[in-house]
Design a protein around this motif. Structure first.
Motif, mmCIF file in Angstrom:
data_model
loop_
_atom_site.group_PDB
_atom_site.id
_atom_site.type_symbol
_atom_site.label_atom_id
_atom_site.label_comp_id
_atom_site.label_asym_id
_atom_site.label_seq_id
_atom_site.Cartn_x
_atom_site.Cartn_y
_atom_site.Cartn_z
ATOM 1 N N PHE A 1 -5.215 -8.997 4.558
ATOM 2 C CA PHE A 1 -5.404 -10.215 4.973
ATOM 3 C C PHE A 1 -4.172 -10.928 4.440
ATOM 4 O O PHE A 1 -4.022 -12.096 4.625
ATOM 5 C CB PHE A 1 -6.570 -10.927 4.470
ATOM 6 C CG PHE A 1 -7.872 -10.497 4.998
ATOM 7 C CD1 PHE A 1 -8.095 -11.054 6.623
ATOM 8 C CD2 PHE A 1 -8.830 -9.568 4.567
ATOM 9 C CE1 PHE A 1 -9.277 -10.127 7.346
ATOM 10 C CE2 PHE A 1 -9.993 -9.124 5.524
ATOM 11 C CZ PHE A 1 -9.932 -9.747 6.619
ATOM 12 N N LEU A 2 -3.676 -10.472 3.375
ATOM 13 C CA LEU A 2 -2.627 -11.245 2.672
ATOM 14 C C LEU A 2 -1.099 -11.424 3.279
ATOM 15 O O LEU A 2 -0.711 -10.401 4.034
ATOM 16 C CB LEU A 2 -1.983 -10.420 1.269
ATOM 17 C CG LEU A 2 -3.043 -10.183 0.168
ATOM 18 C CD1 LEU A 2 -2.745 -9.074 -0.832
ATOM 19 C CD2 LEU A 2 -3.475 -11.591 -0.485
ATOM 20 N N PRO A 3 -0.892 -12.537 3.254
ATOM 21 C CA PRO A 3 0.663 -12.975 4.053
ATOM 22 C C PRO A 3 1.681 -12.269 3.024
ATOM 23 O O PRO A 3 1.401 -11.805 2.068
ATOM 24 C CB PRO A 3 0.693 -14.266 3.998
ATOM 25 C CG PRO A 3 -0.212 -14.693 3.086
ATOM 26 C CD PRO A 3 -0.996 -13.930 2.642
ATOM 27 N N GLY A 4 2.890 -11.908 3.923
ATOM 28 C CA GLY A 4 4.107 -11.513 3.197
ATOM 29 C C GLY A 4 4.477 -12.252 1.994
ATOM 30 O O GLY A 4 3.986 -13.614 2.044
ATOM 31 N N ARG A 5 4.833 -11.582 1.121
ATOM 32 C CA ARG A 5 5.059 -12.397 -0.143
ATOM 33 C C ARG A 5 6.428 -13.070 -0.046
ATOM 34 O O ARG A 5 7.319 -12.017 0.308
ATOM 35 C CB ARG A 5 4.933 -11.443 -1.725
ATOM 36 C CG ARG A 5 4.006 -11.986 -2.554
ATOM 37 C CD ARG A 5 2.549 -11.887 -2.192
ATOM 38 N NE ARG A 5 1.980 -10.605 -2.780
ATOM 39 C CZ ARG A 5 1.274 -9.704 -2.036
ATOM 40 N NH1 ARG A 5 1.226 -9.938 -0.629
ATOM 41 N NH2 ARG A 5 0.810 -8.649 -2.410
ATOM 42 N N HIS A 6 7.055 -13.966 -1.075
ATOM 43 C CA HIS A 6 8.214 -14.306 -1.173
ATOM 44 C C HIS A 6 8.913 -13.244 -1.838
ATOM 45 O O HIS A 6 8.451 -12.423 -2.638
ATOM 46 C CB HIS A 6 8.121 -15.456 -2.149
ATOM 47 C CG HIS A 6 9.593 -16.054 -2.361
ATOM 48 N ND1 HIS A 6 10.531 -15.340 -3.182
ATOM 49 C CD2 HIS A 6 9.972 -17.238 -2.065
ATOM 50 C CE1 HIS A 6 11.669 -16.214 -3.154
ATOM 51 N NE2 HIS A 6 11.350 -17.408 -2.479
ATOM 52 N N PRO A 7 10.201 -12.989 -1.420
ATOM 53 C CA PRO A 7 10.938 -11.613 -1.801
ATOM 54 C C PRO A 7 11.040 -11.392 -3.139
ATOM 55 O O PRO A 7 11.010 -10.179 -4.143
ATOM 56 C CB PRO A 7 12.375 -11.621 -1.165
ATOM 57 C CG PRO A 7 12.261 -12.806 -0.461
ATOM 58 C CD PRO A 7 10.952 -13.654 -0.514
ATOM 59 N N VAL A 8 11.181 -12.601 -4.093
ATOM 60 C CA VAL A 8 11.245 -12.495 -5.509
ATOM 61 C C VAL A 8 9.719 -12.052 -6.076
ATOM 62 O O VAL A 8 9.836 -11.206 -7.100
ATOM 63 C CB VAL A 8 11.734 -13.731 -6.137
ATOM 64 C CG1 VAL A 8 11.708 -13.600 -7.531
ATOM 65 C CG2 VAL A 8 13.362 -13.997 -5.304
ATOM 66 N N TYR B 1 8.310 -4.429 -9.954
ATOM 67 C CA TYR B 1 8.534 -4.432 -11.437
ATOM 68 C C TYR B 1 7.344 -3.984 -12.255
ATOM 69 O O TYR B 1 7.331 -3.062 -13.083
ATOM 70 C CB TYR B 1 9.249 -5.627 -12.093
ATOM 71 C CG TYR B 1 9.555 -5.550 -13.537
ATOM 72 C CD1 TYR B 1 10.828 -4.789 -13.845
ATOM 73 C CD2 TYR B 1 8.520 -5.794 -14.586
ATOM 74 C CE1 TYR B 1 11.124 -4.838 -15.313
ATOM 75 C CE2 TYR B 1 8.909 -5.635 -15.884
ATOM 76 C CZ TYR B 1 10.152 -5.157 -16.448
ATOM 77 O OH TYR B 1 10.365 -4.988 -17.666
ATOM 78 N N ALA B 2 6.095 -4.834 -11.971
ATOM 79 C CA ALA B 2 4.928 -4.546 -12.715
ATOM 80 C C ALA B 2 4.349 -2.974 -12.529
ATOM 81 O O ALA B 2 4.070 -2.312 -13.391
ATOM 82 C CB ALA B 2 4.010 -5.623 -12.193
ATOM 83 N N LYS B 3 4.557 -2.709 -11.064
ATOM 84 C CA LYS B 3 4.243 -1.317 -10.738
ATOM 85 C C LYS B 3 5.015 -0.089 -11.396
ATOM 86 O O LYS B 3 4.457 0.697 -12.362
ATOM 87 C CB LYS B 3 4.303 -1.022 -9.150
ATOM 88 C CG LYS B 3 3.471 0.024 -8.656
ATOM 89 C CD LYS B 3 3.217 -0.116 -7.152
ATOM 90 C CE LYS B 3 2.434 0.966 -6.758
ATOM 91 N NZ LYS B 3 2.428 1.041 -5.409
#
Ligand code: DHB
Ligand code: MG
Length: 218
Positions: A18-25, A32-34
């Motif tokens: 359901f999540l919309p695409g995220r801002h590229p940053v 980075y977290a992953k």
């Protein structure tokens, strides 16, 4: 150590659809977290932070334990441009990363990131803040609770991550971190100056609203 969410993977996958695409940053922050196994709150809790900030018209947020600014981004998304966030963390490197990401997100001017002991820094602030967010080392949770009430406005929210600790809060023989979280949860629920609830999203999110003085207890 970074552990998996409490949801099983099927549910996680279902919700993520359901999540919309995220801002590229923001996508870069998640990557980075992953890559570095850095425990961020993720987009589902993130959207709650945006919603809380927006619904109580938050102008001032104080974060204890900001990492590289992932949760602050979601708060900022629900705040006006002249909103202000104080971020805290023990790591200078996280501070630099945070300013790098937030400059590219256009929210840099809303942030004041201080390196040091989060609870000490909060102690030095008068507030009142609309939201105080807590995601520090788990042993520090009871101390974070103690410093919060007097720096929060009436109707303000004290929001804390990891209060279910991957389900360990229900263990019979809890370790030291788990005991600190258990104590924290008890303190929030027993304190009638707050109206508290735990949302079992991801690793459990405590939302404690500072009540009107003298409000009826249920
Ligand atoms: C972990 C997760 C967190 O959100 C956090 O703040 C600290 C540790 C973990 O999964 O170990
Ligand atoms: Mg956390």
């Amino acid at each position: 150590m970074h552990r998996a969410a409490m949801y099983d993977e099927r549910i996680d996958e279902y919700l993520n659809r359901f999540l919309p695409g995220r801002h590229p940053v923001v996508a870069q922050m998640e990557a980075y977290a992953k890559e570095h196994q850095f425990p961020i709150i993720g987009p589902h809790v993130g959207r709650l932070l945006t919603m809380f900030a927006q619904s109580i018209h938050a102008h001032t947020v104080f974060e204890m334990g900001s990492g590289f600014g992932y949760s602050a981004f979601w708060f900022a998304l629900g705040m006006p441009e002249d909103g202000r966030l104080i971020l805290t963390d023990g790591s200078e490197k996280n501070r630099e990363l945070c300013y790098e990401f937030s400059r590219r997100l256009g929210i840099e001017d809303m942030l004041d990131y201080r390196v040091g002991d989060a609870v000490e820094i909060l102690r030095g602030e008068e507030g009142p803040f609309d939201i105080i967010y807590n995601d520090i080392d788990k042993l520090g949770y009871p101390a974070a609770y103690r410093e919060t009430h007097d720096r929060l406005r009436t109707g303000g929210l004290f929001i804390t991550d990891n209060v279910l600790w991957h389900g360990a809060v229900a263990d019979e023989n809890p370790d030291e971190n788990t005991r600190a979280i258990q104590e924290f949860n008890r303190l929030c629920f027993e304190d009638e100056r707050f109206f508290s609830t735990i949302l079992p999203v991801r690793d459990g999110l405590m939302v404690a609203m500072k009540r009107e003085p003298g409000a009826l207890t249920l």
